[in-house]
Write a protein that holds these residues in place. Structure first.
Motif, PDB file in Angstrom:
ATOM      1  N   GLU A  54      10.191 -36.912   1.231  1.00  0.00           N
ATOM      2  CA  GLU A  54       9.796 -38.129   1.929  1.00  0.00           C
ATOM      3  C   GLU A  54      10.994 -39.064   1.975  1.00  0.00           C
ATOM      4  OE1 GLU A  54       6.348 -39.928   0.225  1.00  0.00           O
ATOM      5  OE2 GLU A  54       5.007 -38.508   1.209  1.00  0.00           O
ATOM      6  N   VAL A  55      11.277 -39.593   3.163  1.00  0.00           N
ATOM      7  CA  VAL A  55      12.409 -40.504   3.343  1.00  0.00           C
ATOM      8  C   VAL A  55      11.934 -41.735   4.098  1.00  0.00           C
ATOM      9  CG1 VAL A  55      14.198 -38.733   3.274  1.00  0.00           C
ATOM     10  CG2 VAL A  55      13.130 -39.297   5.432  1.00  0.00           C
ATOM     11  N   LEU A  56      12.614 -42.830   3.870  1.00  0.00           N
ATOM     12  CA  LEU A  56      12.322 -44.076   4.570  1.00  0.00           C
ATOM     13  C   LEU A  56      13.211 -44.150   5.798  1.00  0.00           C
ATOM     14  CD1 LEU A  56      10.776 -46.769   4.491  1.00  0.00           C
ATOM     15  CD2 LEU A  56      12.730 -47.716   3.281  1.00  0.00           C
ATOM     16  N   THR A  57      12.590 -44.281   6.956  1.00  0.00           N
ATOM     17  CA  THR A  57      13.367 -44.420   8.184  1.00  0.00           C
ATOM     18  C   THR A  57      13.473 -45.893   8.544  1.00  0.00           C
ATOM     19  OG1 THR A  57      11.456 -44.264   9.656  1.00  0.00           O
ATOM     20  CG2 THR A  57      12.533 -42.197   9.024  1.00  0.00           C
ATOM     21  N   ALA A  58      14.579 -46.247   9.163  1.00  0.00           N
ATOM     22  CA  ALA A  58      14.792 -47.635   9.555  1.00  0.00           C
ATOM     23  C   ALA A  58      14.421 -47.871  11.014  1.00  0.00           C
ATOM     24  CB  ALA A  58      16.249 -48.016   9.326  1.00  0.00           C
ATOM     25  N   THR A  59      14.499 -46.810  11.824  1.00  0.00           N
ATOM     26  CA  THR A  59      14.285 -46.959  13.264  1.00  0.00           C
ATOM     27  C   THR A  59      13.489 -45.776  13.797  1.00  0.00           C
ATOM     28  OG1 THR A  59      16.419 -48.086  13.452  1.00  0.00           O
ATOM     29  CG2 THR A  59      15.466 -47.258  15.485  1.00  0.00           C
ATOM     30  N   THR A  60      12.577 -46.061  14.726  1.00  0.00           N
ATOM     31  CA  THR A  60      11.845 -45.027  15.442  1.00  0.00           C
ATOM     32  C   THR A  60      12.131 -45.198  16.927  1.00  0.00           C
ATOM     33  OG1 THR A  60      10.098 -45.038  13.775  1.00  0.00           O
ATOM     34  CG2 THR A  60       9.563 -44.058  15.896  1.00  0.00           C
ATOM     35  N   VAL A  61      12.431 -44.092  17.586  1.00  0.00           N
ATOM     36  CA  VAL A  61      12.733 -44.098  19.011  1.00  0.00           C
ATOM     37  C   VAL A  61      11.666 -43.280  19.730  1.00  0.00           C
ATOM     38  CG1 VAL A  61      14.389 -43.354  20.760  1.00  0.00           C
ATOM     39  CG2 VAL A  61      15.211 -44.342  18.611  1.00  0.00           C
ATOM     40  N   ILE A  62      11.072 -43.850  20.766  1.00  0.00           N
ATOM     41  CA  ILE A  62      10.114 -43.135  21.607  1.00  0.00           C
ATOM     42  C   ILE A  62      10.777 -42.941  22.965  1.00  0.00           C
ATOM     43  CG2 ILE A  62       7.847 -43.220  22.715  1.00  0.00           C
ATOM     44  CD1 ILE A  62       6.992 -45.093  20.382  1.00  0.00           C
ATOM     45  N   ALA A  63      10.759 -41.697  23.448  1.00  0.00           N
ATOM     46  CA  ALA A  63      11.420 -41.381  24.713  1.00  0.00           C
ATOM     47  C   ALA A  63      10.596 -40.354  25.489  1.00  0.00           C
ATOM     48  CB  ALA A  63      12.823 -40.849  24.446  1.00  0.00           C
ATOM     49  N   ALA A  64      11.124 -39.942  26.608  1.00  0.00           N
ATOM     50  CA  ALA A  64      10.450 -38.948  27.456  1.00  0.00           C
ATOM     51  C   ALA A  64      10.302 -37.628  26.704  1.00  0.00           C
ATOM     52  CB  ALA A  64      11.253 -38.741  28.739  1.00  0.00           C
ATOM     53  N   PRO A  65       9.325 -36.808  27.085  1.00  0.00           N
ATOM     54  CA  PRO A  65       9.075 -35.564  26.353  1.00  0.00           C
ATOM     55  C   PRO A  65      10.206 -34.544  26.446  1.00  0.00           C
ATOM     56  CG  PRO A  65       7.687 -35.678  28.302  1.00  0.00           C
ATOM     57  CD  PRO A  65       8.370 -37.002  28.174  1.00  0.00           C
ATOM     58  N   ASP A  66      11.097 -34.673  27.416  1.00  0.00           N
ATOM     59  CA  ASP A  66      12.186 -33.705  27.576  1.00  0.00           C
ATOM     60  C   ASP A  66      13.492 -34.147  26.902  1.00  0.00           C
ATOM     61  OD1 ASP A  66      12.610 -35.802  29.299  1.00  0.00           O
ATOM     62  OD2 ASP A  66      13.001 -34.569  31.061  1.00  0.00           O
ATOM     63  N   LEU A  67      13.445 -35.131  26.024  1.00  0.00           N
ATOM     64  CA  LEU A  67      14.638 -35.617  25.335  1.00  0.00           C
ATOM     65  C   LEU A  67      15.254 -34.495  24.499  1.00  0.00           C
ATOM     66  CD1 LEU A  67      16.452 -38.059  24.490  1.00  0.00           C
ATOM     67  CD2 LEU A  67      14.899 -38.333  22.551  1.00  0.00           C
ATOM     68  N   ASN A  68      16.559 -34.267  24.659  1.00  0.00           N
ATOM     69  CA  ASN A  68      17.292 -33.279  23.864  1.00  0.00           C
ATOM     70  C   ASN A  68      17.923 -34.011  22.680  1.00  0.00           C
ATOM     71  OD1 ASN A  68      18.687 -31.070  22.855  1.00  0.00           O
ATOM     72  ND2 ASN A  68      20.353 -31.290  24.325  1.00  0.00           N
ATOM     73  N   CYS A  69      17.242 -33.964  21.538  1.00  0.00           N
ATOM     74  CA  CYS A  69      17.707 -34.703  20.363  1.00  0.00           C
ATOM     75  C   CYS A  69      17.221 -33.990  19.098  1.00  0.00           C
ATOM     76  CB  CYS A  69      17.184 -36.132  20.418  1.00  0.00           C
ATOM     77  SG  CYS A  69      17.763 -37.171  19.074  1.00  0.00           S
ATOM     78  N   PRO A  70      17.850 -32.858  18.732  1.00  0.00           N
ATOM     79  CA  PRO A  70      17.420 -32.179  17.506  1.00  0.00           C
ATOM     80  C   PRO A  70      17.763 -33.006  16.270  1.00  0.00           C
ATOM     81  CG  PRO A  70      19.348 -31.111  18.444  1.00  0.00           C
ATOM     82  CD  PRO A  70      18.929 -32.176  19.412  1.00  0.00           C
ATOM     83  N   PRO A  71      17.100 -32.753  15.143  1.00  0.00           N
ATOM     84  CA  PRO A  71      17.469 -33.456  13.906  1.00  0.00           C
ATOM     85  C   PRO A  71      18.965 -33.296  13.640  1.00  0.00           C
ATOM     86  CG  PRO A  71      15.435 -32.249  13.587  1.00  0.00           C
ATOM     87  CD  PRO A  71      15.984 -31.840  14.939  1.00  0.00           C
ATOM     88  N   GLY A  72      19.577 -34.381  13.185  1.00  0.00           N
ATOM     89  CA  GLY A  72      21.015 -34.398  12.951  1.00  0.00           C
ATOM     90  C   GLY A  72      21.799 -35.008  14.092  1.00  0.00           C
ATOM     91  N   SER A  73      21.146 -35.260  15.218  1.00  0.00           N
ATOM     92  CA  SER A  73      21.818 -35.862  16.376  1.00  0.00           C
ATOM     93  C   SER A  73      22.218 -37.296  16.073  1.00  0.00           C
ATOM     94  CB  SER A  73      20.899 -35.843  17.596  1.00  0.00           C
ATOM     95  OG  SER A  73      20.580 -34.535  17.971  1.00  0.00           O
ATOM     96  N   ARG A  74      23.285 -37.751  16.733  1.00  0.00           N
ATOM     97  CA  ARG A  74      23.702 -39.152  16.618  1.00  0.00           C
ATOM     98  C   ARG A  74      23.113 -39.933  17.774  1.00  0.00           C
ATOM     99  NH1 ARG A  74      30.006 -38.412  15.212  1.00  0.00           N
ATOM    100  NH2 ARG A  74      29.992 -37.752  17.383  1.00  0.00           N
ATOM    101  N   LEU A  86      16.437 -37.986  11.947  1.00  0.00           N
ATOM    102  CA  LEU A  86      15.953 -37.256  10.772  1.00  0.00           C
ATOM    103  C   LEU A  86      14.854 -36.273  11.149  1.00  0.00           C
ATOM    104  CD1 LEU A  86      15.738 -40.179   8.213  1.00  0.00           C
ATOM    105  CD2 LEU A  86      17.485 -38.416   8.358  1.00  0.00           C
ATOM    106  N   THR A  87      13.881 -36.745  11.915  1.00  0.00           N
ATOM    107  CA  THR A  87      12.789 -35.882  12.375  1.00  0.00           C
ATOM    108  C   THR A  87      12.554 -36.117  13.860  1.00  0.00           C
ATOM    109  OG1 THR A  87      11.019 -37.464  11.900  1.00  0.00           O
ATOM    110  CG2 THR A  87      11.629 -35.961  10.120  1.00  0.00           C
ATOM    111  N   VAL A  88      12.073 -35.084  14.530  1.00  0.00           N
ATOM    112  CA  VAL A  88      11.768 -35.169  15.959  1.00  0.00           C
ATOM    113  C   VAL A  88      10.384 -34.562  16.168  1.00  0.00           C
ATOM    114  CG1 VAL A  88      12.447 -34.466  18.283  1.00  0.00           C
ATOM    115  CG2 VAL A  88      14.204 -34.956  16.567  1.00  0.00           C
ATOM    116  N   ALA A  89       9.498 -35.325  16.801  1.00  0.00           N
ATOM    117  CA  ALA A  89       8.139 -34.848  17.075  1.00  0.00           C
ATOM    118  C   ALA A  89       7.873 -34.961  18.573  1.00  0.00           C
ATOM    119  CB  ALA A  89       7.116 -35.670  16.304  1.00  0.00           C
ATOM    120  N   ARG A  90       7.473 -33.854  19.158  1.00  0.00           N
ATOM    121  CA  ARG A  90       7.121 -33.846  20.577  1.00  0.00           C
ATOM    122  C   ARG A  90       5.607 -33.886  20.675  1.00  0.00           C
ATOM    123  NH1 ARG A  90      11.869 -33.352  22.667  1.00  0.00           N
ATOM    124  NH2 ARG A  90      13.429 -32.026  21.719  1.00  0.00           N
ATOM    125  N   HIS A  91       5.105 -34.892  21.362  1.00  0.00           N
ATOM    126  CA  HIS A  91       3.660 -35.084  21.489  1.00  0.00           C
ATOM    127  C   HIS A  91       3.217 -34.742  22.906  1.00  0.00           C
ATOM    128  CE1 HIS A  91       3.467 -37.056  17.602  1.00  0.00           C
ATOM    129  NE2 HIS A  91       4.537 -37.738  17.958  1.00  0.00           N
TER     130      HIS A  91
END
Length: 107
Positions: A54-74, A86-91
């Protein structure tokens, strides 16, 4: 019926450098994709990382479903700060009136 998050809700613009893997010289990233529409929420949250911690995140980004952003991306945020995904969830919700989107939890 809403198929994806409406563009007018994505008020911020971010830059994403997708994580491409590790090299002998450290992490490698794809070329930056600038001016990506997103909604940036800077409220801290607890999430479970890929390694199960479990980690504390400082920022959450919501974007289009086709965003190419695997964990580790800058990600460069609208204020110029750079963070790491840190984590990426596609809804997706086929058949429901809920917009499909990608949620990225960042350091």
């Amino acid at each position: 019926m809403v198929k994806r998050v409406p563009g007018w809700l994505l008020r911020h613009r971010i830059t994403v450098e997708a994580y491409a893997g590790d090299t002998a010289y450290g992490p490698s990233y794809d070329l930056p994709v600038c001016d990506v529409p997103a909604l940036v929420d800077e409220a801290p949250r607890m999430v479970r990382g890929e390694d199960g911690r479990e980690v504390l995140t400082a920022t959450t980004v919501i974007a289009a479903p086709d965003l190419n952003c695997p964990p580790g991306s800058r990600i460069t945020l609208p204020d110029g700060r750079t963070t790491t995904a840190l984590t990426v969830a596609r809804h997706t919700s086929p058949g429901l009136p809920v917009p499909a989107n990608t949620v990225v939890s960042c350091e």
